[in-house]
Design a protein around this motif. Structure first.
Motif, PDB file in Angstrom:
ATOM      1  N   THR A  38    -119.600 -73.056   2.132  1.00 53.90           N
ATOM      2  CA  THR A  38    -119.340 -73.820   3.355  1.00 53.90           C
ATOM      3  C   THR A  38    -117.895 -74.296   3.465  1.00 53.90           C
ATOM      4  OG1 THR A  38    -119.974 -75.954   2.359  1.00 53.90           O
ATOM      5  CG2 THR A  38    -121.725 -74.637   3.368  1.00 53.90           C
ATOM      6  N   GLY A  39    -117.044 -73.966   2.497  1.00 51.25           N
ATOM      7  CA  GLY A  39    -115.631 -74.315   2.633  1.00 51.25           C
ATOM      8  C   GLY A  39    -115.105 -75.281   1.607  1.00 51.25           C
ATOM      9  N   GLU A  40    -113.869 -75.692   1.837  1.00 49.63           N
ATOM     10  CA  GLU A  40    -113.184 -76.600   0.917  1.00 49.63           C
ATOM     11  C   GLU A  40    -113.649 -78.052   1.126  1.00 49.63           C
ATOM     12  OE1 GLU A  40    -111.307 -75.696  -1.448  1.00 49.63           O
ATOM     13  OE2 GLU A  40    -110.656 -73.662  -0.918  1.00 49.63           O
ATOM     14  N   PRO A  41    -113.533 -78.875   0.067  1.00 47.13           N
ATOM     15  CA  PRO A  41    -113.094 -78.497  -1.271  1.00 47.13           C
ATOM     16  C   PRO A  41    -114.203 -77.807  -2.057  1.00 47.13           C
ATOM     17  CG  PRO A  41    -113.629 -80.835  -1.236  1.00 47.13           C
ATOM     18  CD  PRO A  41    -113.787 -80.340   0.173  1.00 47.13           C
ATOM     19  N   MET A  42    -113.845 -76.720  -2.741  1.00 46.69           N
ATOM     20  CA  MET A  42    -114.824 -75.980  -3.539  1.00 46.69           C
ATOM     21  C   MET A  42    -114.985 -76.682  -4.885  1.00 46.69           C
ATOM     22  SD  MET A  42    -114.048 -71.963  -2.871  1.00 46.69           S
ATOM     23  CE  MET A  42    -114.318 -71.190  -1.279  1.00 46.69           C
ATOM     24  N   ARG A  96    -126.464 -78.595   8.245  1.00 44.35           N
ATOM     25  CA  ARG A  96    -127.258 -77.666   9.053  1.00 44.35           C
ATOM     26  C   ARG A  96    -126.345 -76.552   9.557  1.00 44.35           C
ATOM     27  NH1 ARG A  96    -132.150 -80.223  10.358  1.00 44.35           N
ATOM     28  NH2 ARG A  96    -132.094 -82.505  10.172  1.00 44.35           N
ATOM     29  N   THR A  97    -126.856 -75.335   9.588  1.00 39.11           N
ATOM     30  CA  THR A  97    -126.120 -74.211  10.155  1.00 39.11           C
ATOM     31  C   THR A  97    -126.481 -74.100  11.638  1.00 39.11           C
ATOM     32  OG1 THR A  97    -127.849 -72.558   9.772  1.00 39.11           O
ATOM     33  CG2 THR A  97    -126.336 -73.039   7.930  1.00 39.11           C
ATOM     34  N   SER A  98    -126.009 -73.034  12.270  1.00 34.90           N
ATOM     35  CA  SER A  98    -126.293 -72.828  13.692  1.00 34.90           C
ATOM     36  C   SER A  98    -127.727 -72.379  13.952  1.00 34.90           C
ATOM     37  CB  SER A  98    -125.325 -71.790  14.277  1.00 34.90           C
ATOM     38  OG  SER A  98    -125.421 -70.569  13.561  1.00 34.90           O
ATOM     39  N   MET A  99    -128.491 -72.071  12.895  1.00 34.25           N
ATOM     40  CA  MET A  99    -129.885 -71.660  13.044  1.00 34.25           C
ATOM     41  C   MET A  99    -130.816 -72.765  12.586  1.00 34.25           C
ATOM     42  SD  MET A  99    -130.520 -67.655  12.118  1.00 34.25           S
ATOM     43  CE  MET A  99    -132.226 -67.687  12.646  1.00 34.25           C
ATOM     44  N   ARG A 100    -131.789 -73.059  13.394  1.00 34.81           N
ATOM     45  CA  ARG A 100    -132.768 -74.090  13.058  1.00 34.81           C
ATOM     46  C   ARG A 100    -133.492 -73.725  11.753  1.00 34.81           C
ATOM     47  NH1 ARG A 100    -135.506 -77.641  16.541  1.00 34.81           N
ATOM     48  NH2 ARG A 100    -134.659 -76.479  18.322  1.00 34.81           N
ATOM     49  N   ASP A 108    -127.388 -63.932  11.839  1.00 35.38           N
ATOM     50  CA  ASP A 108    -126.317 -64.227  12.798  1.00 35.38           C
ATOM     51  C   ASP A 108    -125.922 -65.697  12.820  1.00 35.38           C
ATOM     52  OD1 ASP A 108    -124.427 -63.523  14.676  1.00 35.38           O
ATOM     53  OD2 ASP A 108    -125.763 -63.911  16.369  1.00 35.38           O
ATOM     54  N   LEU A 109    -125.466 -66.198  11.684  1.00 33.28           N
ATOM     55  CA  LEU A 109    -125.011 -67.587  11.607  1.00 33.28           C
ATOM     56  C   LEU A 109    -123.600 -67.713  12.165  1.00 33.28           C
ATOM     57  CD1 LEU A 109    -126.113 -68.590   7.992  1.00 33.28           C
ATOM     58  CD2 LEU A 109    -127.292 -69.117  10.132  1.00 33.28           C
ATOM     59  N   ASP A 110    -123.288 -68.871  12.761  1.00 38.17           N
ATOM     60  CA  ASP A 110    -121.916 -69.152  13.189  1.00 38.17           C
ATOM     61  C   ASP A 110    -121.057 -69.368  11.946  1.00 38.17           C
ATOM     62  OD1 ASP A 110    -122.711 -69.004  15.777  1.00 38.17           O
ATOM     63  OD2 ASP A 110    -122.566 -71.154  16.199  1.00 38.17           O
ATOM     64  N   MET A 111    -119.836 -68.838  11.994  1.00 41.79           N
ATOM     65  CA  MET A 111    -118.938 -68.954  10.857  1.00 41.79           C
ATOM     66  C   MET A 111    -117.737 -69.822  11.214  1.00 41.79           C
ATOM     67  SD  MET A 111    -120.575 -67.062   8.657  1.00 41.79           S
ATOM     68  CE  MET A 111    -119.414 -66.734   7.315  1.00 41.79           C
ATOM     69  N   ALA A 112    -117.134 -70.422  10.205  1.00 45.50           N
ATOM     70  CA  ALA A 112    -115.876 -71.156  10.346  1.00 45.50           C
ATOM     71  C   ALA A 112    -114.874 -70.397   9.505  1.00 45.50           C
ATOM     72  CB  ALA A 112    -116.026 -72.595   9.864  1.00 45.50           C
ATOM     73  N   GLY A 113    -114.273 -69.362  10.107  1.00 41.14           N
ATOM     74  CA  GLY A 113    -113.439 -68.450   9.334  1.00 41.14           C
ATOM     75  C   GLY A 113    -114.323 -67.622   8.423  1.00 41.14           C
ATOM     76  N   LYS A 114    -114.037 -67.659   7.129  1.00 38.26           N
ATOM     77  CA  LYS A 114    -114.847 -66.895   6.173  1.00 38.26           C
ATOM     78  C   LYS A 114    -116.025 -67.699   5.622  1.00 38.26           C
ATOM     79  CE  LYS A 114    -111.465 -68.124   2.605  1.00 38.26           C
ATOM     80  NZ  LYS A 114    -110.495 -67.620   1.601  1.00 38.26           N
TER      81      LYS A 114
END
Length: 465
Positions: free
Chosen positions: A314-318, A301-305, A286-292
């Motif tokens: 993790t997004g652009e730029p790829m 760091r993600t939303s989970m320790r 159950d990680l927090d997402m930023a769109g896809k």
């Protein structure tokens, strides 16, 4: 069922993942890396490296074909060339294989344990890996998700048969007589131009009003000129609709709303890439997402320790070098070092003909950020080295604040300008001002002089234009 424990688990051995694992191993962190395919990820196996190999082969073939036409100003005369694409692909595969072995060797040298298979999360500290010898359970104090991305598939043009992604395009056994490219971004134009040089009749279909929209129109103008010289037809404002019944043509809708066909033996779909977030059991944590994409902070760091994420997921730029920088940083954080992520200077390169490089802010972005700006632009038509390599078409542009001359962005288009990316990135990273670049002695004759001259131009006293 085998079980092992480690301090750091890296899921994915692409550029971000393997760099993270190697650096962690160097710092004495007990590290395990899991990869389903070959080490190196998309970049090494089906992206950056093989595409540049194919582009180089196409460039060499194109040069000889041009000479055979009797129009070469250098006075070189040769017979009409032929291309054995199977041999070209074998050469490309050899390069990839050597680099695969190199990455595997570096991981081993750093004492990283490699597990081959598909990883699925049980919880935030545990994954199951389906390997050839059975299920492997890995318990880790910290996990790094580096699963990368994959080509976007259009529902009305699913991959298969004549419809191919960039992966299949890099493994064709023969040059298609006619190739339709859906998408006028950097992947589509890089490969489209390469196949055009190898003899294919290429048509690019782009739904937007222009191609290469991530770069400004002035920067892409030399590329559009070259597309015309190569006989590539560019259809703008045209939407792909599907495959013809016989499978020998792409169905499109023109800007006027009319239906049409683009005859093609192969249809290359390059409409972007999507993060690989499915099939890894991410719903179990159950990680927090930023769109896809997976949402991260300035330390990845993600939303989970205890869970980090890096690279395309993790997004652009790829970009591979972005993933590498993130991976190195995360490894050092896990080892107890103080690090953070600053993405102000990530050069983006488009390996079209001519090449494009952009680092930092565009002129429009700089105006929005700083208000009044200074722009210096120097044409390669006035650069001796560019002229001696027939690379006069293009320029270097420097964008800086008007008040203190701090450089905010640098762009270039021209033959071989990808090699200037390091200088551009360094100037931005070090906080260079126009005077710093102008006052640095650049070797003559070199295309790098265009960088210095652009800074001089912004200061009002260019020497060679």
């Amino acid at each position: 069922m085998k079980e092992i424990s480690c301090k750091l688990l890296v899921i994915g051995a692409g550029p971000g993942g393997y760099v993270c694992a190697i650096r962690a191993g160097q710092l004495g962190v007990d590290t395990v890396i899991v990869e389903f395919g070959k080490p190196g990820g998309t970049c090494l196996n089906a992206g950056c490296i093989p595409s540049k190999a194919l582009i180089h082969a196409a460039e060499e073939f194109g040069k000889i074909a041009h000479m055979a036409g009797g129009k070469d100003p250098l006075g070189i005369k040769v017979g009409a060339p032929t291309l054995d694409l199977t041999k070209t692909i074998a050469w490309k595969d050899g390069i990839v294989s050597r680099l695969n072995s190199g990455v595997a060797g570096l991981l081993k040298k750093a004492k990283v344990k490699t597990v081959q298979g598909w990883a699925t999360f049980r919880d935030g500290k545990t994954v199951e890996v389906e390997t050839e010898t059975g299920t492997q359970v890995i318990h880790a104090e910290t996990v790094v998700i580096a699963t990368g991305s994959a080509p976007v598939e259009l529902p009305f043009l699913p991959f298969g048969g004549p419809v191919i992604s960039s992966t299949e395009a890099l493994s064709l056994s023969e040059v298609p007589e006619k190739l339709a490219v859906v998408g006028g971004g950097y992947i589509g134009l890089e490969l489209g131009m390469a196949f055009a040089k190898m003899g294919a009749k290429v048509t690019v279909v782009e739904a937007l009003p222009r191609v290469l929209t991530q770069y400004d129109a002035e920067l892409t103008r030399p590329v559009l000129k070259r597309l015309g010289e190569l006989g590539v037809e560019v259809m703008l404002g045209v939407k792909a609709k599907g495959l013809s019944t016989k499978g020998d043509a792409l169905l499109v809708e023109t800007a006027e709303g009319k239906n049409a066909k683009v005859t093609a033996g192969r249809i290359l779909v390059t409409v972007g890439r999507k993060p690989l977030t499915e099939g890894w059991g991410l719903d179990q944590i159950d990680l927090d997402m930023a769109g896809k994409f997976i949402r991260i902070d300035d330390q990845c760091r993600t939303s989970m320790r205890g869970i980090f994420a890096i690279g395309d997921v993790t997004g652009e730029p790829m970009l591979a070098h972005r993933a590498m920088a993130q991976g190195e940083m995360v490894a050092e954080i896990v080892a107890g070092h103080k690090r953070s992520w600053d993405k102000r200077a990530i050069p983006a390169i488009c390996f079209t003909d001519p090449e494009l490089v952009a680092a930092g802010l565009t002129p429009e972005e700089a105006k929005a950020f700083a208000g009044e700006i200074k722009i210096g632009q120097f044409p390669f038509a006035a650069n001796g080295r560019a002229m001696t390599t027939q690379g006069e078409d293009g320029f270097v542009r420097v964008v800086a604040r008007a008040d203190n001359h701090l450089v905010l962005g640098i762009q270039a288009v021209g033959q071989g300008v990808s090699e200037l990316a390091a200088a551009f990135g360094l100037a931005l990273e070090m906080g260079a001002r126009l005077e710093d670049i102008a006052g640095t002695i650049h070797a003559h004759p070199s295309q790098g002089e265009g960088f210095q001259e652009a800074a001089l131009k912004a200061l009002g006293h260019a020497l060679h234009v």
